[in-house]
Write a protein that holds these residues in place. Structure first.
Motif, PDB file in Angstrom:
ATOM      1  N   GLN A 224      57.321-107.861  35.287  1.00  0.00           N
ATOM      2  CA  GLN A 224      56.847-109.018  34.550  1.00  0.00           C
ATOM      3  C   GLN A 224      57.081-108.798  33.070  1.00  0.00           C
ATOM      4  O   GLN A 224      57.202-107.653  32.607  1.00  0.00           O
ATOM      5  CB  GLN A 224      55.366-109.296  34.821  1.00  0.00           C
ATOM      6  CG  GLN A 224      54.425-108.203  34.346  1.00  0.00           C
ATOM      7  CD  GLN A 224      52.976-108.515  34.663  1.00  0.00           C
ATOM      8  OE1 GLN A 224      52.676-109.405  35.446  1.00  0.00           O
ATOM      9  NE2 GLN A 224      52.062-107.761  34.058  1.00  0.00           N
ATOM     10  N   VAL A 225      57.156-109.901  32.305  1.00  0.00           N
ATOM     11  CA  VAL A 225      57.435-109.791  30.880  1.00  0.00           C
ATOM     12  C   VAL A 225      56.933-111.041  30.170  1.00  0.00           C
ATOM     13  O   VAL A 225      56.920-112.136  30.757  1.00  0.00           O
ATOM     14  CB  VAL A 225      58.957-109.612  30.636  1.00  0.00           C
ATOM     15  CG1 VAL A 225      59.731-110.861  31.010  1.00  0.00           C
ATOM     16  CG2 VAL A 225      59.241-109.217  29.195  1.00  0.00           C
ATOM     17  N   SER A 226      56.527-110.885  28.913  1.00  0.00           N
ATOM     18  CA  SER A 226      56.198-112.010  28.042  1.00  0.00           C
ATOM     19  C   SER A 226      57.293-112.125  26.986  1.00  0.00           C
ATOM     20  O   SER A 226      57.801-111.121  26.496  1.00  0.00           O
ATOM     21  CB  SER A 226      54.850-111.803  27.348  1.00  0.00           C
ATOM     22  OG  SER A 226      53.783-111.966  28.251  1.00  0.00           O
ATOM     23  N   PHE A 227      57.650-113.375  26.637  1.00  0.00           N
ATOM     24  CA  PHE A 227      58.659-113.568  25.610  1.00  0.00           C
ATOM     25  C   PHE A 227      58.377-114.847  24.839  1.00  0.00           C
ATOM     26  O   PHE A 227      57.718-115.764  25.336  1.00  0.00           O
ATOM     27  CB  PHE A 227      60.070-113.618  26.219  1.00  0.00           C
ATOM     28  CG  PHE A 227      60.328-114.786  27.131  1.00  0.00           C
ATOM     29  CD1 PHE A 227      60.977-115.924  26.665  1.00  0.00           C
ATOM     30  CD2 PHE A 227      59.942-114.755  28.468  1.00  0.00           C
ATOM     31  CE1 PHE A 227      61.225-117.001  27.512  1.00  0.00           C
ATOM     32  CE2 PHE A 227      60.190-115.826  29.317  1.00  0.00           C
ATOM     33  CZ  PHE A 227      60.834-116.952  28.840  1.00  0.00           C
ATOM     34  N   ASN A 228      58.868-114.869  23.594  1.00  0.00           N
ATOM     35  CA  ASN A 228      58.818-116.092  22.797  1.00  0.00           C
ATOM     36  C   ASN A 228      60.248-116.484  22.449  1.00  0.00           C
ATOM     37  O   ASN A 228      61.195-115.970  23.042  1.00  0.00           O
ATOM     38  CB  ASN A 228      57.939-115.910  21.549  1.00  0.00           C
ATOM     39  CG  ASN A 228      58.412-114.771  20.663  1.00  0.00           C
ATOM     40  OD1 ASN A 228      59.579-114.377  20.681  1.00  0.00           O
ATOM     41  ND2 ASN A 228      57.501-114.228  19.868  1.00  0.00           N
ATOM     42  N   TRP A 232      61.564-110.549  23.498  1.00  0.00           N
ATOM     43  CA  TRP A 232      60.676-110.255  24.615  1.00  0.00           C
ATOM     44  C   TRP A 232      59.926-108.960  24.352  1.00  0.00           C
ATOM     45  O   TRP A 232      60.372-108.090  23.600  1.00  0.00           O
ATOM     46  CB  TRP A 232      61.479-110.148  25.919  1.00  0.00           C
ATOM     47  CG  TRP A 232      62.607-109.157  25.867  1.00  0.00           C
ATOM     48  CD1 TRP A 232      62.528-107.794  25.859  1.00  0.00           C
ATOM     49  CD2 TRP A 232      64.004-109.464  25.790  1.00  0.00           C
ATOM     50  NE1 TRP A 232      63.777-107.230  25.787  1.00  0.00           N
ATOM     51  CE2 TRP A 232      64.704-108.230  25.755  1.00  0.00           C
ATOM     52  CE3 TRP A 232      64.736-110.654  25.766  1.00  0.00           C
ATOM     53  CZ2 TRP A 232      66.092-108.150  25.689  1.00  0.00           C
ATOM     54  CZ3 TRP A 232      66.111-110.579  25.694  1.00  0.00           C
ATOM     55  CH2 TRP A 232      66.782-109.351  25.652  1.00  0.00           C
ATOM     56  N   ARG A 233      58.775-108.835  24.988  1.00  0.00           N
ATOM     57  CA  ARG A 233      58.029-107.591  24.941  1.00  0.00           C
ATOM     58  C   ARG A 233      58.586-106.656  26.021  1.00  0.00           C
ATOM     59  O   ARG A 233      59.298-107.103  26.928  1.00  0.00           O
ATOM     60  CB  ARG A 233      56.540-107.847  25.185  1.00  0.00           C
ATOM     61  CG  ARG A 233      55.889-108.696  24.098  1.00  0.00           C
ATOM     62  CD  ARG A 233      54.448-108.997  24.440  1.00  0.00           C
ATOM     63  NE  ARG A 233      53.818-109.856  23.429  1.00  0.00           N
ATOM     64  CZ  ARG A 233      52.597-110.376  23.548  1.00  0.00           C
ATOM     65  NH1 ARG A 233      51.868-110.115  24.634  1.00  0.00           N
ATOM     66  NH2 ARG A 233      52.098-111.135  22.588  1.00  0.00           N
ATOM     67  N   PRO A 234      58.261-105.372  25.986  1.00  0.00           N
ATOM     68  CA  PRO A 234      58.765-104.456  27.015  1.00  0.00           C
ATOM     69  C   PRO A 234      58.304-104.891  28.411  1.00  0.00           C
ATOM     70  O   PRO A 234      57.119-105.179  28.619  1.00  0.00           O
ATOM     71  CB  PRO A 234      58.143-103.108  26.629  1.00  0.00           C
ATOM     72  CG  PRO A 234      57.916-103.222  25.150  1.00  0.00           C
ATOM     73  CD  PRO A 234      57.543-104.650  24.918  1.00  0.00           C
ATOM     74  N   PRO A 235      59.212-104.965  29.375  1.00  0.00           N
ATOM     75  CA  PRO A 235      58.810-105.335  30.748  1.00  0.00           C
ATOM     76  C   PRO A 235      57.813-104.330  31.322  1.00  0.00           C
ATOM     77  O   PRO A 235      57.821-103.152  30.972  1.00  0.00           O
ATOM     78  CB  PRO A 235      60.145-105.305  31.519  1.00  0.00           C
ATOM     79  CG  PRO A 235      61.199-105.490  30.467  1.00  0.00           C
ATOM     80  CD  PRO A 235      60.670-104.801  29.239  1.00  0.00           C
ATOM     81  N   GLN A 236      56.959-104.826  32.214  1.00  0.00           N
ATOM     82  CA  GLN A 236      55.948-103.988  32.846  1.00  0.00           C
ATOM     83  C   GLN A 236      55.956-104.231  34.346  1.00  0.00           C
ATOM     84  O   GLN A 236      56.565-105.184  34.840  1.00  0.00           O
ATOM     85  CB  GLN A 236      54.564-104.321  32.274  1.00  0.00           C
ATOM     86  CG  GLN A 236      54.428-104.076  30.780  1.00  0.00           C
ATOM     87  CD  GLN A 236      53.054-104.463  30.264  1.00  0.00           C
ATOM     88  OE1 GLN A 236      52.322-105.228  30.902  1.00  0.00           O
ATOM     89  NE2 GLN A 236      52.684-103.940  29.104  1.00  0.00           N
ATOM     90  N   ALA A 237      55.255-103.380  35.062  1.00  0.00           N
ATOM     91  CA  ALA A 237      55.085-103.583  36.498  1.00  0.00           C
ATOM     92  C   ALA A 237      54.151-104.768  36.738  1.00  0.00           C
ATOM     93  O   ALA A 237      53.300-105.082  35.901  1.00  0.00           O
ATOM     94  CB  ALA A 237      54.515-102.320  37.136  1.00  0.00           C
ATOM     95  N   LEU A 238      54.317-105.419  37.870  1.00  0.00           N
ATOM     96  CA  LEU A 238      53.477-106.571  38.201  1.00  0.00           C
ATOM     97  C   LEU A 238      52.011-106.179  38.259  1.00  0.00           C
ATOM     98  O   LEU A 238      51.655-105.092  38.726  1.00  0.00           O
ATOM     99  CB  LEU A 238      53.883-107.157  39.552  1.00  0.00           C
ATOM    100  CG  LEU A 238      55.180-107.950  39.630  1.00  0.00           C
ATOM    101  CD1 LEU A 238      55.403-108.421  41.060  1.00  0.00           C
ATOM    102  CD2 LEU A 238      55.142-109.143  38.679  1.00  0.00           C
ATOM    103  N   ASP A 239      51.142-107.071  37.789  1.00  0.00           N
ATOM    104  CA  ASP A 239      49.702-106.890  37.964  1.00  0.00           C
ATOM    105  C   ASP A 239      49.342-107.082  39.431  1.00  0.00           C
ATOM    106  O   ASP A 239      50.040-107.782  40.183  1.00  0.00           O
ATOM    107  CB  ASP A 239      48.932-107.911  37.120  1.00  0.00           C
ATOM    108  CG  ASP A 239      49.101-107.664  35.635  1.00  0.00           C
ATOM    109  OD1 ASP A 239      49.367-106.516  35.258  1.00  0.00           O
ATOM    110  OD2 ASP A 239      48.978-108.637  34.860  1.00  0.00           O
ATOM    111  N   ALA A 240      48.217-106.505  39.813  1.00  0.00           N
ATOM    112  CA  ALA A 240      47.774-106.623  41.204  1.00  0.00           C
ATOM    113  C   ALA A 240      47.521-108.073  41.592  1.00  0.00           C
ATOM    114  O   ALA A 240      47.741-108.470  42.735  1.00  0.00           O
ATOM    115  CB  ALA A 240      46.514-105.779  41.415  1.00  0.00           C
ATOM    116  N   GLY A 241      47.080-108.885  40.626  1.00  0.00           N
ATOM    117  CA  GLY A 241      46.744-110.269  40.936  1.00  0.00           C
ATOM    118  C   GLY A 241      47.834-111.266  40.607  1.00  0.00           C
ATOM    119  O   GLY A 241      47.590-112.481  40.659  1.00  0.00           O
ATOM    120  N   SER A 242      49.041-110.804  40.274  1.00  0.00           N
ATOM    121  CA  SER A 242      50.123-111.721  39.920  1.00  0.00           C
ATOM    122  C   SER A 242      50.434-112.668  41.081  1.00  0.00           C
ATOM    123  O   SER A 242      50.667-112.233  42.209  1.00  0.00           O
ATOM    124  CB  SER A 242      51.390-110.937  39.553  1.00  0.00           C
ATOM    125  OG  SER A 242      51.201-110.191  38.382  1.00  0.00           O
TER     126      SER A 242
END
Length: 321
Positions: A224-228, A232-242
């Motif tokens: 998962q990743v956030s971007f504007n 983008w911000r550094p990608p991360q592993a999915l959250d448990a509740g994604s």
């Protein structure tokens, strides 16, 4: 943005004016055989005329539920100049051009002009003509444009879960912050005020922020990743509740109460407030999105808080007396 992407062709103001003129004339009474022939000739003369006519028909159908001065002008005084201008503006807003896409956020008409939308507190399943499956979260809307060259989905607001179908045409997902190009993917896209959140559950997705000129970021499954618009911000592993919302659940893992209530408030009308004194309390568990009142009652049992209901639409969670 990626040079391989072609924006869906916009409807020019001149053609929009012609489409509005035909609609206004038709609503004034049945066309004479000569005018009927002229309309058919205009409609078949160019594909842009056909797209304009399809859009103005959809816009006209949706005006009935729109409570704004723009809709009022479009629905009343059939022969007035204001009605013509209002219809023309609404047609252009619904046309999907890059210019008018930005205007949609400034006018209270996005859900009614969108191809598909979901109201507050409800989710909606949509199957597109190529077989792709979309689930819209609460208060979400999308536009869909398919043609011979490409498939385009615009997330106008809210959140969607997308399972792509195999098709020879490239698929482009647009948000306010950039372009996503899924490949045999299952993904979740959420539009925030200042950023977009992407979660990839399967396949892979190329991400290109709107103002980014370098190579795209390729997101793989379980990332998962956030971007504007810039980066983008550094990608991360999915959250448990994604993606848990697709099953009607809100999953919290040591979530701040204030953040939890902000998420819960998306699924109910009115104002759901959190007293700063209890904002940092941590909450964990799985909660049903379709019954926010039940969730609030559970909070009073599991945390040292009380729920004060001033009205049905103004609720505050505060420290227990």
């Amino acid at each position: 943005m990626n040079g391989a992407f072609n924006n869906p062709p916009a409807i020019s103001p001149g053609v929009a004016e012609q489409a509005v003129s035909w609609l206004v004339e038709m609503q004034g009474g049945a066309l004479s055989p000569r005018r009927q022939h002229a309309w058919e000739h205009w409609l078949s003369a160019h594909s842009e005329h056909q797209r304009a006519w399809e859009h103005i028909q959809r816009v006209n159908q949706r005006l009935r539920g729109l409570s704004s001065p723009l809709a009022h002008a479009a629905l009343n005084a059939p022969k007035s100049t204001s009605r013509r201008h209002a219809l023309k503006l609404l047609l252009l807003l619904g046309a999907g051009s890059a210019l008018t896409y930005g205007l949609r956020d400034q006018l209270p008409i996005t859900p009614l002009l969108a191809d598909y939308s979901s109201p507050v507190g409800q989710r909606r399943n949509v199957q597109l003509q190529d077989g792709s499956q979309i689930q819209l979260n609460t208060a979400s809307s999308i536009d869909v444009t398919f043609n011979a060259q490409q498939r385009v989905i615009r997330l106008l607001e809210g959140e969607m879960h997308l399972v792509t179908a195999q098709d020879s045409r490239p698929l482009h997902v647009l948000t306010a912050d950039g372009l996503l190009q899924p490949q045999a993917a299952r993904l979740n896209v959420r539009q925030f005020t200042d950023r977009t959140q992407l979660a990839v559950f399967g396949g892979r997705v190329a991400l290109t922020p709107a103002a980014h000129t370098a190579s795209p970021l390729w997101m793989q499954a379980n990332q998962q990743v956030s971007f504007n618009r810039q980066a983008w911000r550094p990608p991360q592993a999915l959250d448990a509740g994604s993606g848990a919302w697709t099953d009607g659940m809100l999953v919290a893992a040591h979530m701040r109460l204030e953040d939890f209530l902000a998420e819960l408030s998306r699924y109910r009308r009115g104002q759901l407030n959190c007293d700063p004194k209890v904002a940092d309390l941590l909450i964990s568990g799985t909660y049903p999105l379709d019954d926010s009142e039940r969730v609030l009652n559970v909070l009073q049992v599991s945390l040292p808080v009380q729920v004060k209901r001033f009205t049905r639409y103004w609720v505050t969670v505060e420290a227990r007396a």
